[in-house]
Design an enzyme around this catalytic site. Structure first.
Site: not given
Length: 419
Positions: A147, A228, A264
């Protein structure tokens, strides 16, 4: 220089002439270009947010219910939350990622703090390590690629970033041997940032056997795992399955922390609901860690926002709402999996597109690395009005039954060089 001119120079106001203009964020720039494009068949495959089959943002039905409950609760006020967040939220969030029967939770070895979504958790975790971790070499290792914000977050708190091999363009899969070699050759007690599931941006995850081998080396070298976890449940549709890696590392006592996001899997992108969990060797250690996290959070945000945390807390702590949430998660994950299958079918069975496209169905989560190059990606944007990043990454959530055939046909042309 005269006294008058010196005084004039010293008294002149700051005009910020030396501040350079920063480049626009690539993803937001891509979205802006998509919105400005009048073409009727345009597709946005750059956005990292779920869309339903009509290409609309989807407010989860369970979130609507929780919102209504909060709106009709006469006891709610707008007072500050504690610095470390809503306690019933952080406790439930920890149970979600570690498991309700986790020994780390039962032994009170988890220091949990509410954060400004996953980005805030990454930042707070990085800041905490920068100040308190016993570095041999102050450096974090992130996957190549990762990311993009990881490369911005760590240097901001004084931690240089290095990469470890992760994506193999030849196989469009995991560069596992290179990954392991970097783990073995890194200085002892190095920090490795790991994606808990649904790797962003590749969609390539290690198998459970590979994760076990990764844990072996991390234990041998005394490395620290910086997890993460942005897609629990959203990856496979199964909250328990997507938490396996984190729970296995905790079971094996790999030193770690977890950055958690509900953007999400609850569709709460704009509410910024996240948490940072640091697993300590002891209850006393967890208390000391949480005290310092509180000091760091106080200096930056003072108190976290309440609304999103209250929504997630309701969902996590109510059996009926939780059951509905798991169904909503399966709806989102299932639609994305269906799009993977249909895209794969179109490319392999109907269009006979050159190359092996099995990676489309083997990868997991929101994103997929198509395997095409920058020139082909640019052609898709400029000639086909298909907006994707230059590295060939697409958001599967941008595909639906109305546009997947058009995308497949344009991708086929890009691969053949006929676009």
């Amino acid at each position: 220089m005269s006294v008058r001119s010196l005084t004039s120079s010293m008294a002149s106001p700051e005009r910020w002439e030396a501040v350079p203009l920063a480049p626009a964020d690539s993803i937001f720039k891509l979205t802006a270009a998509y919105k400005a494009d009048p073409h009727p068949d345009k597709i946005n495959l750059g956005v990292g947010a779920y869309r339903d089959n009509e290409n609309k943002p989807w407010v989860l039905p369970v979130v609507k219910k929780a919102t209504e409950i909060l709106a009709n609760d006469p006891t709610l006020d707008h007072e500050y939350l504690p610095i470390t967040g809503l306690p019933e939220y952080t406790a439930a969030a920890a149970r979600l990622v570690f498991g309700k029967d986790s020994p780390a939770i039962e032994e009170e070895r988890v220091a949990s703090v509410q954060t400004i979504s996953g980005t805030g958790a990454n930042h707070l975790g990085a800041l905490f390590l920068s100040k308190f971790y016993g570095w041999n070499e102050k450096r974090v290792y992130v996957s190549d690629p990762t990311w993009v914000n990881h490369h911005a977050i760590f240097p901001q708190v004084g931690i240089p970033v290095s990469t470890y091999p992760y994506y193999d363009p030849k196989t469009i899969g995991l560069a596992f041997s290179g990954f392991l070699e970097t783990l073995k050759n890194a200085p002892a007690r190095s920090v490795f940032l790991l994606h808990a599931c649904a790797h962003n941006p590749t969609g390539v995850d290690p198998t459970r056997e590979q994760w076990s081998a990764i844990a072996d080396v991390m234990l041998e070298k005394g490395h620290f795992a910086f997890f993460d976890s942005a897609y629990q449940g959203f990856a496979s549709g199964d909250l328990e399955r997507d938490a396996w890696t984190v729970r296995e590392f905790v079971r094996r006592n790999v030193p770690l922390l977890v950055c958690q996001s509900f953007a999400k899997n609850a569709g709460l992108y704009g509410e910024r609901v996240g948490a940072l969990h640091v697993v300590a060797p002891s209850k006393d250690g967890a208390a000391r860690i949480k005290s310092q996290l509180s000091v760091l959070a106080r200096a930056e945000i003072s108190n976290p926002p309440a609304h999103g945390a209250r929504l997630v807390s309701l969902i996590l702590n109510n059996d009926e709402l939780f059951a509905e949430w798991t169904r909503d998660i399966k709806t989102m994950a299932g639609r994305i999996i269906d799009m993977r299958k249909e895209l794969h079918r179109l490319l392999t069975e109907e269009l006979k597109t050159p190359g092996n496209w099995d990676h489309i169905v083997n990868q997991i989560g929101m994103f997929s690395f198509t395997g095409i190059g920058p020139a082909q990606s640019e052609a898709l944007v400029e000639k086909a009005h298909v907006y994707l990043t230059g590295n060939g990454r697409i958001s599967m959530a941008g595909l639906n039954t109305h546009n997947v055939r058009y995308f497949a046909s344009q991708l086929d042309k890009a691969v053949r060089g006929t676009l």
